[in-house]
Structures are given as structure tokens and as C-alpha cells.
Write an enzyme that holds these catalytic residues in place. Structure first.
Site, PDB file in Angstrom:
ATOM      1  N   HIS A 105       0.831  -1.197   0.000  1.00  0.00           N
ATOM      2  CA  HIS A 105       0.000   0.000   0.000  1.00  0.00           C
ATOM      3  C   HIS A 105       0.868   1.250   0.000  1.00  0.00           C
ATOM      4  O   HIS A 105       2.071   1.198   0.249  1.00  0.00           O
ATOM      5  CB  HIS A 105      -0.914   0.010   1.230  1.00  0.00           C
ATOM      6  CG  HIS A 105      -0.169   0.163   2.522  1.00  0.00           C
ATOM      7  ND1 HIS A 105       0.606  -0.849   3.054  1.00  0.00           N
ATOM      8  CD2 HIS A 105      -0.065   1.202   3.388  1.00  0.00           C
ATOM      9  CE1 HIS A 105       1.143  -0.442   4.188  1.00  0.00           C
ATOM     10  NE2 HIS A 105       0.754   0.805   4.410  1.00  0.00           N
ATOM     11  N   ASP A 107       0.666   4.912   1.948  1.00  0.00           N
ATOM     12  CA  ASP A 107      -0.054   5.476   3.088  1.00  0.00           C
ATOM     13  C   ASP A 107      -1.055   6.545   2.664  1.00  0.00           C
ATOM     14  O   ASP A 107      -0.717   7.510   1.968  1.00  0.00           O
ATOM     15  CB  ASP A 107       0.932   6.085   4.085  1.00  0.00           C
ATOM     16  CG  ASP A 107       1.665   5.040   4.890  1.00  0.00           C
ATOM     17  OD1 ASP A 107       1.169   3.902   4.984  1.00  0.00           O
ATOM     18  OD2 ASP A 107       2.751   5.357   5.425  1.00  0.00           O
ATOM     19  N   HIS A 259       4.709   0.190   0.192  1.00  0.00           N
ATOM     20  CA  HIS A 259       5.394  -0.664   1.153  1.00  0.00           C
ATOM     21  C   HIS A 259       4.442  -1.706   1.715  1.00  0.00           C
ATOM     22  O   HIS A 259       3.218  -1.610   1.582  1.00  0.00           O
ATOM     23  CB  HIS A 259       6.034   0.155   2.283  1.00  0.00           C
ATOM     24  CG  HIS A 259       5.063   0.981   3.068  1.00  0.00           C
ATOM     25  ND1 HIS A 259       4.530   2.166   2.602  1.00  0.00           N
ATOM     26  CD2 HIS A 259       4.522   0.804   4.300  1.00  0.00           C
ATOM     27  CE1 HIS A 259       3.720   2.680   3.498  1.00  0.00           C
ATOM     28  NE2 HIS A 259       3.680   1.868   4.540  1.00  0.00           N
ATOM     29  N   ARG A 273       4.236   6.355  14.275  1.00  0.00           N
ATOM     30  CA  ARG A 273       4.326   6.899  12.918  1.00  0.00           C
ATOM     31  C   ARG A 273       3.629   8.239  12.815  1.00  0.00           C
ATOM     32  O   ARG A 273       2.524   8.419  13.337  1.00  0.00           O
ATOM     33  CB  ARG A 273       3.678   5.939  11.913  1.00  0.00           C
ATOM     34  CG  ARG A 273       3.995   6.275  10.459  1.00  0.00           C
ATOM     35  CD  ARG A 273       3.134   5.486   9.494  1.00  0.00           C
ATOM     36  NE  ARG A 273       1.805   6.070   9.360  1.00  0.00           N
ATOM     37  CZ  ARG A 273       0.782   5.463   8.756  1.00  0.00           C
ATOM     38  NH1 ARG A 273       0.927   4.245   8.264  1.00  0.00           N
ATOM     39  NH2 ARG A 273      -0.394   6.063   8.658  1.00  0.00           N
TER      40      ARG A 273
END
Length: 282
Positions: A105, A107, A259, A273
Site C-alpha cells: 500500500h 499510506d 510498502h 508513525r
């Protein structure tokens, strides 16, 4: 502050040596990091000892930070930080999102203004497993034939937050997500090829996690083309596999990469994150 770069693969990735993210970087160092980021797409800063405040301070120098739609997985007092973890709270509840990103995907591609960059800090890592795979969407676009480039250049695709949950998380018995969350993030449409605003490189902008369909195509046509692009985009020559060490700080460019987090571990893992806001994709 002088620093050096150690490239990881020809397609993407570099390790940054000589930078302490617990300290405010001078403008020259920060500019150098930004240039390295645009060149390598993924930067790894080993052995960083930072607080949530320092994490946010460094990330926000790149631009405005976004708050993730999964509010229950944000760090208390620091809503800019999204917790990715399989750990439990003292009361037995989840500390963070355990299965986040267990599929390829980009982000927040399901947002109208997707994220420019993500910055992740490893507080606890398993002794084995839990790696993250990064793939260069720019190198993948470069690797297409000219006829295929012409085809995808003119197409748009729908990105849907619910798609990843229904396809990859729910079948595994993963942590539930309420309908209200999905209703707050209805599907959006983006070009399938985007131009990086800083480098001018073209890159594919589809991913198996959030891309549901190609607009204007029959279902079987859309599925066949997307399946090819997913396989092509994650060929070994475009991929970096990062094995996390405790206190790694990694930032990646969501405009030119995708990623996948590997869920092959059974020990504690705790990551923080932040994500940088972006603009509407032209």
C-alpha cells in the site's frame, strides 16, 4: 552538522549516518536531508533516541502533519502519532493497530489529499521477523513498456480505505473497524500515474491495499490490469527489505513508493508513525 549517506539498493533507500534527531537540525543539514530524501525515497536513521515531541518536531519541519482516521490508535496527548503495535494495555485492550499495513500500500492513498511522507520510529522490535518491504513506484513506471505507459498515463482509479480491511484484515480475524470510520473516508479517485513535484519523475500510483478498480473499465479488464501492475511494481529489482533494529527512525516518500509490513513475528512490536499532509494529485 555533517552527515553521510550509505545507499542500500540502486532503486531506493539510503542509511543516514551522523545525524541526531533529538536535536534541532540547522537549515543546511535539513536541506541536505530533504535532497537525499528526494533522491533515495527511503531514509534510515539508525539508533535514534527521541521523545514523541522530538519525533513530531522533526516530522513537522517537512510540512503539516495529518491525524489518522483510526482515532483510537493515536498516542494520547500526541494525536499526530499513530501507534502500530501488537502490545496490550494493562486493562487488556489494544495499545495500537496490530495488523497495520500487512499488504502492499501507499499510506493514505484513500484520502483526497494523500500523504507526502511517513516517519516511523521503532521503540520495540521482535528478535526476528516484522521487516518492512519498500518498492519504488518510480522505478516500476520506468520499467514499463512504452505502450503500457501510454495506456496507464490516461487512466484513473478508485482508492477505498474499506478495501484493505475487507480483503486483507477481516479474513484474518484482525482488529475491527467501525462502519462510521469507513463512512468518514468515502472512496476517492486519483490518476494512476503521478509526477513527483520535486524530482519530476513519473510513478505508478496504484496499490493492492487501497485501489479497488480502474474507472471506466469493465470489472475483468480492471482486475487483469491491476493484477499485472501489482506484480510488476513489486519485482525484486524495485524492492528494499528493511530489517528493523530498535530505535531505527525511517522516513519514506509516499509520492514514489509503496510498502508492505510483514506480520511474521510473535513477539512485541511497537512503532510510532507520523504522516505529512499532501495536496490533490494533478
Amino acid at each position: 552538522m555533517a552527515f553521510s549517506l550509505e545507499p542500500v539498493t540502486p532503486a531506493l533507500g539510503a542509511v543516514v549516518h551522523g545525524v541526531d534527531l533529538s536535536k534541532k537540525l540547522d537549515n543546511s543539514t535539513f536541506s541536505g536531508i530533504w535532497d537525499a530524501f528526494n533522491k533515495h525515497s527511503v531514509l534510515v536513521f539508525p539508533d535514534q533516541h527521541i521523545t514523541p515531541e522530538q519525533h513530531i518536531a522533526f516530522s513537522s519541519r517537512f510540512g503539516e502533519l495529518m491525524e489518522h482516521v483510526l482515532r483510537e490508535d493515536l498516542l494520547e496527548g500526541h494525536p499526530e502519532i499513530y501507534i502500530i503495535s501488537n502490545k496490550k494495555k494493562p486493562d487488556g485492550g489494544r495499545l495500537g493497530r496490530p495488523e497495520a499495513g500487512w499488504y502492499w500500500h501507499t499510506d493514505l492513498s484513500y484520502e483526497n489529499t494523500p500523504s507526502v511522507a511517513s516517519h516511523m520510529y521503532a521503540l520495540e522490535v521482535p528478535s526476528s521477523g516484522g521487516d518492512t518491504m519498500f518498492a519504488s513506484s518510480a522505478a516500476a513506471y520506468d520499467g514499463l513498456s512504452e505502450p503500457m505507459k501510454k495506456l496507464v498515463d490516461g487512466l484513473t482509479a478508485e482508492h477505498d480505505f474499506r478495501h484493505a480491511y475487507d480483503t486483507f484484515i477481516k479474513p484474518r480475524g484482525g482488529a475491527p473497524i467501525s462502519d462510521a470510520v469507513f463512512e468518514a473516508r468515502p472512496p476517492v479517485v486519483h490518476p494512476m500515474v503521478r509526477t513527483h513535484p520535486d524530482t519530476g519523475r513519473r510513478s505508478l500510483y496504484v496499490n493492492e491495499g487501497f485501489t479497488r478498480k480502474i474507472m471506466g473499465m469493465h470489472r475483468d479488464e480492471s482486475r487483469a490490469l491491476l493484477d499485472f501492475l501489482y506484480r510488476h511494481s513489486t519485482r525484486s529489482e524495485y524492492v528494499l527489505r528493511h530489517r528493523w533494529s530498535q530505535y531505527d527512525f525511517v522516513m519514506w516518500d509516499n509520492r514514489g513508493t509503496q510498502h508492505c509490513a510483514l506480520g511474521d513475528y510473535n513477539e512485541d512490536r511497537l512503532m510510532y508513525r507520523t504522516t505529512m499532509a499532501g495536496d490533490i494529485i494533478e
